[in-house]
Write an enzyme that holds these catalytic residues in place. Sequence first.
Site, mmCIF file in Angstrom:
data_model
loop_
_atom_site.group_PDB
_atom_site.id
_atom_site.type_symbol
_atom_site.label_atom_id
_atom_site.label_comp_id
_atom_site.label_asym_id
_atom_site.label_seq_id
_atom_site.Cartn_x
_atom_site.Cartn_y
_atom_site.Cartn_z
ATOM 1 C CG HIS A 87 -0.248 0.248 2.503
ATOM 2 N ND1 HIS A 87 0.429 -0.754 3.154
ATOM 3 C CD2 HIS A 87 -0.096 1.359 3.251
ATOM 4 C CE1 HIS A 87 0.953 -0.263 4.265
ATOM 5 N NE2 HIS A 87 0.663 1.014 4.347
HETATM 6 C C1 UD1 Z 1 -2.292 5.264 6.058
HETATM 7 C C2 UD1 Z 1 -0.994 5.687 6.739
HETATM 8 C C3 UD1 Z 1 0.039 4.567 6.607
HETATM 9 C C4 UD1 Z 1 -0.514 3.252 7.079
HETATM 10 C C5 UD1 Z 1 -1.777 2.937 6.300
HETATM 11 C C6 UD1 Z 1 -2.412 1.637 6.664
HETATM 12 C C7 UD1 Z 1 -0.542 8.106 6.694
HETATM 13 C C8 UD1 Z 1 0.325 9.151 6.115
HETATM 14 N N1 UD1 Z 1 -0.429 6.872 6.146
HETATM 15 O O1 UD1 Z 1 -2.020 5.160 4.666
HETATM 16 O O2 UD1 Z 1 1.173 4.904 7.387
HETATM 17 O O3 UD1 Z 1 0.443 2.236 6.896
HETATM 18 O O4 UD1 Z 1 -2.715 4.010 6.563
HETATM 19 O O5 UD1 Z 1 -3.512 1.391 5.872
HETATM 20 O O6 UD1 Z 1 -1.270 8.375 7.619
HETATM 21 N N2 UD1 Z 1 -9.248 4.698 1.675
HETATM 22 C C9 UD1 Z 1 -10.480 4.109 1.570
HETATM 23 N N3 UD1 Z 1 -11.115 3.738 2.703
HETATM 24 C C10 UD1 Z 1 -10.579 3.928 3.938
HETATM 25 C C11 UD1 Z 1 -9.331 4.554 4.037
HETATM 26 C C12 UD1 Z 1 -8.667 4.918 2.898
HETATM 27 O O7 UD1 Z 1 -10.995 3.907 0.473
HETATM 28 O O8 UD1 Z 1 -11.220 3.553 4.936
HETATM 29 C C13 UD1 Z 1 -8.539 5.089 0.444
HETATM 30 C C14 UD1 Z 1 -8.884 6.475 -0.011
HETATM 31 O O9 UD1 Z 1 -8.876 6.506 -1.399
HETATM 32 C C15 UD1 Z 1 -7.726 7.279 0.508
HETATM 33 C C16 UD1 Z 1 -6.575 6.297 0.381
HETATM 34 O O10 UD1 Z 1 -7.149 5.019 0.668
HETATM 35 O O11 UD1 Z 1 -7.521 8.458 -0.180
HETATM 36 C C17 UD1 Z 1 -5.438 6.560 1.300
HETATM 37 O O12 UD1 Z 1 -5.881 6.577 2.655
HETATM 38 P P1 UD1 Z 1 -4.997 7.367 3.759
HETATM 39 O O13 UD1 Z 1 -5.496 7.131 5.122
HETATM 40 O O14 UD1 Z 1 -4.787 8.777 3.343
HETATM 41 O O15 UD1 Z 1 -3.584 6.674 3.636
HETATM 42 P P2 UD1 Z 1 -3.186 5.125 3.597
HETATM 43 O O16 UD1 Z 1 -2.568 4.878 2.300
HETATM 44 O O17 UD1 Z 1 -4.286 4.240 4.045
#
Ligand code: UD1
Length: 366
Positions: free
Chosen positions: A205
């Site tokens: 991821h």
């Molecule tokens: C975040 C953390 C990362 C962690 C990871 C675990 C930061 C900078 N990064 O990254 O350290 O290892 O979580 O998963 O905080 N999305 C969904 N549903 C959700 C959550 C996210 O669809 O419930 C999608 C959305 O398109 C979103 C993308 O995932 O924009 C990224 O989510 P985000 O929380 O910004 O970062 P992660 O890549 O999950």
Amino acid sequence: MKIINVCGARPNFMKIAPLMRAFAARPPIEARLVHTGQHYDETMSQAFFDDLHLPRPDINLEVGSASHAVQTALIMQRFEPVLEREHPDAVLVVGDVNSTIACALVAIKLGIPTIHVEAGLRSFDRSMPEEINRLLTDAISELLFVTEPSGVQNLRNEGIAPCRIHLVGNVMIDTLRAHQRLAERSTILRDLGLSSGGYGVLTLHRPANVDEPRVFARICDALVEIQRDLPLVFPVHPRTRGNLERNGLLKRLHDLPGLRLTEPLGYLDFLKLMSSAAIVLTDSGGIQEETTVLGVPCLTLRENTERPITIEQGTNQLVGTDPQRILAGYQRARSATFTPRIPDLWDGHAAERIADIIVRWHAART
Ligand code: UD1
């Protein structure tokens, strides 16, 4: 003593769970739980509350997904009135996600001490958002709880007073130990038609791996080879799925007969899947630690790790994203006879140690 505990993203939930339990067992502590809403999908959040029997959050900031700046700012904006209303004695944050730094920053500006659990880890790679979150959170935290000796050294090198640093072990491993027996009851192997030791698990991821089609295409080249030798299961993170769809790579993965894509799994199913795997390929931080404790070989598809103990004592190998290196690592792991060591203090009792230190620290202040 009132503590506001913060969680927001998937890797936070298994860290906060044993702390909430340890606080509940110590009456001087009144613990409140705030969920920032950084992760909000059923599979990324609620499933973990259910599996880990986490109390319902007292407050949900419901920030959702956005760019880093907008997400961090929104958490700060919504967290500030919570602290103004609740007047806690401390704010506790875990890990290295945007929710961690956002809430720590709000607390220090209001003069409320921050406690950071999983402090001191450093990849020395400032292109990782998590590295920035770690550095900044540690710089403004009052109490720093560390999982491995490298973290203590890193904090000392950054000039942090030794009296603030406590090597206590690993709360994520507390959760793993507490749930191993329960996870044995998971039907995930049967559901996916797998036999113990007869498959590998893949998770990816990190932006550096999944946002860049050229990098991901190289990882795919290695997967093509590995899935011919060993079936692979790939629970796909939502951001990874989005990127793969956009870049047309999802179809390439779907076409591999030995690779099975699934939705993100709950804690107990994933623990069972990982425990019974022949090998795990990942770019996650936490999974490097969990495989070390489980004794399952781990290939980390990154050039660095903030958790060096998993290489020195555990089952982890850093293999980057070059297909030849991944395949060489795979061959090494499949033929290895090395017996991993479980790092000191990764014994299932880190949260209790943390709670006791917090109680003493608070008593000394009042
Ligand atoms: C975040 C953390 C990362 C962690 C990871 C675990 C930061 C900078 N990064 O990254 O350290 O290892 O979580 O998963 O905080 N999305 C969904 N549903 C959700 C959550 C996210 O669809 O419930 C999608 C959305 O398109 C979103 C993308 O995932 O924009 C990224 O989510 P985000 O929380 O910004 O970062 P992660 O890549 O999950």
